[in-house]
Design an enzyme around this catalytic site. Structure first.
Site, PDB file in Angstrom:
ATOM      1  CE  LYS A 191      -4.209   1.924   0.174  1.00 20.80           C
ATOM      2  NZ  LYS A 191      -5.121   2.147  -1.258  1.00 20.80           N
ATOM      3  CG  ASP A 223      -6.635  -0.650  -2.595  1.00 20.36           C
ATOM      4  OD1 ASP A 223      -5.344  -0.595  -3.333  1.00 20.36           O
ATOM      5  OD2 ASP A 223      -7.159   0.348  -2.557  1.00 20.36           O
ATOM      6  CG  ASP A 247      -3.617 -12.944   8.381  1.00 21.66           C
ATOM      7  OD1 ASP A 247      -4.308 -14.073   8.587  1.00 21.66           O
ATOM      8  OD2 ASP A 247      -4.057 -12.549  10.038  1.00 21.66           O
TER       9      ASP A 247
END
Length: 357
Positions: A191, A223, A247
């Protein structure tokens, strides 16, 4: 070649038995197996989920085959004594920093995915997740501010050497998955448009790429990556990302293929043995105490975890491929457990894999 075998709790012992039957059938006299208690089973006998004897055995082994931990009778123990602390303790004590989780849709099981069959059938990827850093291990606290508000914080951080070592693992994995005559493919997920931690991650991955000219490196924001895993998962081959993002994305990829009952994982450290890299191998499902001892558990993920151990820690690629092919043929022949809509029990599935092996 030494394997530490930790069946654990719930369905762990029964699925482990099937994996060890497969290992015996491979007829590998150079491999020795030693069992030890872990998780709730260890707590009930020794007062701790990771006894010293178990840890010592694991440190002396070339690879660790791990079943599952989780025991409802231990839910009210203090956190340090709960069964799940065993796996965290092993990661810490053995320096296991790289989690490899493959996600593949087996032929004939496309209908089990929530995605359209033609999209699900394209999934064949490997997520490489960093395990020892990020918000899970950064400074964290709960406090009350001066104006009386409760506030919690978790600091996300990575040092460049932590990023570089997981990047090397991912680039090598991409090399190993490359088709003959083609470059490997690695997508780094971060990100970097928002987080300084991710900007460092991206910078170091780009620097590391100079050592791997045979791997094509791309980047994707997390995202967008989560969206693309649903929209067009076939575009991914090898993915590398941090602890938090990994995760989430690895669980998402697992469900995109239709069942967590078929998926194995490896947690690797920096210690090279005479035969490969020391690691811990386990199915991604839990201990499933509701069906423990009933002979209903699907042992395929445990058997596939054995294949990963043979490949990465013992250097036995041919044996690993034999196991994977036998599992795929068993599924293609319609022999499936309850998690896949079938009625085959634990031992029946093991028998079927052995027959095709």
């Amino acid at each position: 070649m030494k394997i530490a075998c930790l069946p654990g709790d719930g369905i762990g012992p029964e699925i482990m038995d099937e994996a060890l039957r497969v290992l015996i059938a491979l007829d590998m006299p150079q491999v020795t197996v030693d069992r030890a208690l872990v998780g709730g089973a260890a707590y009930h006998q020794h007062g701790h989920p990771l006894p010293d004897a178990t840890l010592t055995l694991c440190k002396e082994a070339d690879g660790i085959l791990f079943g599952a931990v989780g025991d409802p009778t231990c839910d009210n123990l203090e956190r340090s004594l709960r069964p799940e602390q065993a796996i965290l303790g092993l990661r810490r004590e053995l320096g296991l920093f790289a989690n490899l989780r493959p996600a593949q849709c087996f032929t004939g099981l496309e209908h089990l995915s929530g995605l359209r069959p033609e999209i699900a059938g394209s999934i064949d990827l490997l997520i490489v997740r960093e395990l020892n850093g990020d918000v899970y291990f950064g400074e964290k606290a709960m406090r009350t501010t001066a104006d009386g508000r409760r506030e919690g914080y978790d600091i996300m951080s990575y040092a460049e050497d932590e990023v570089r070592r997981i990047a090397h693992v991912a680039f090598r994995a991409a090399q190993g998955r490359a088709k003959e005559g083609e470059r490997g493919k690695l997508c780094s997920v971060d990100k970097a448009n928002v987080l300084e931690t991710s900007q460092l991650w991206r910078d170091v991955v780009i620097e590391t790429a100079e050592d791997y000219p045979d791997v094509e490196l791309t980047h994707m924001y997390v995202d967008n990556a989560s969206m693309q895993l649903v929209r067009e998962p076939g575009q991914f081959d090898t993915v590398v990302t941090g602890n938090l993002f990994g995760d989430i994305l690895s669980d998402q990829a697992s469900m995109c293929v239709g069942s967590i009952g078929l998926l194995a994982s490896a947690s690797l450290g920096a210690d090279d043995t005479e035969f490969g890299t020391r690691g811990l191998y386990e199915p991604i499902h839990g201990s499933a105490p509701d069906i423990a001892g009933k002979g209903k558990a699907n042992p395929m993920a445990m058997i596939l975890s054995l294949a990963m151990l043979l490949r990465h820690s013992l250097g036995q690629e041919a044996a690993a491929v034999r196991i994977e092919d036998a599992v795929a043929k068993t599924l293609a022949d319609g022999i499936r457990g309850g998690d896949l809509g079938g009625d085959a029990g634990t031992k029946a599935i093991g028998d079927a894999v052995l027959e095709r092996l």
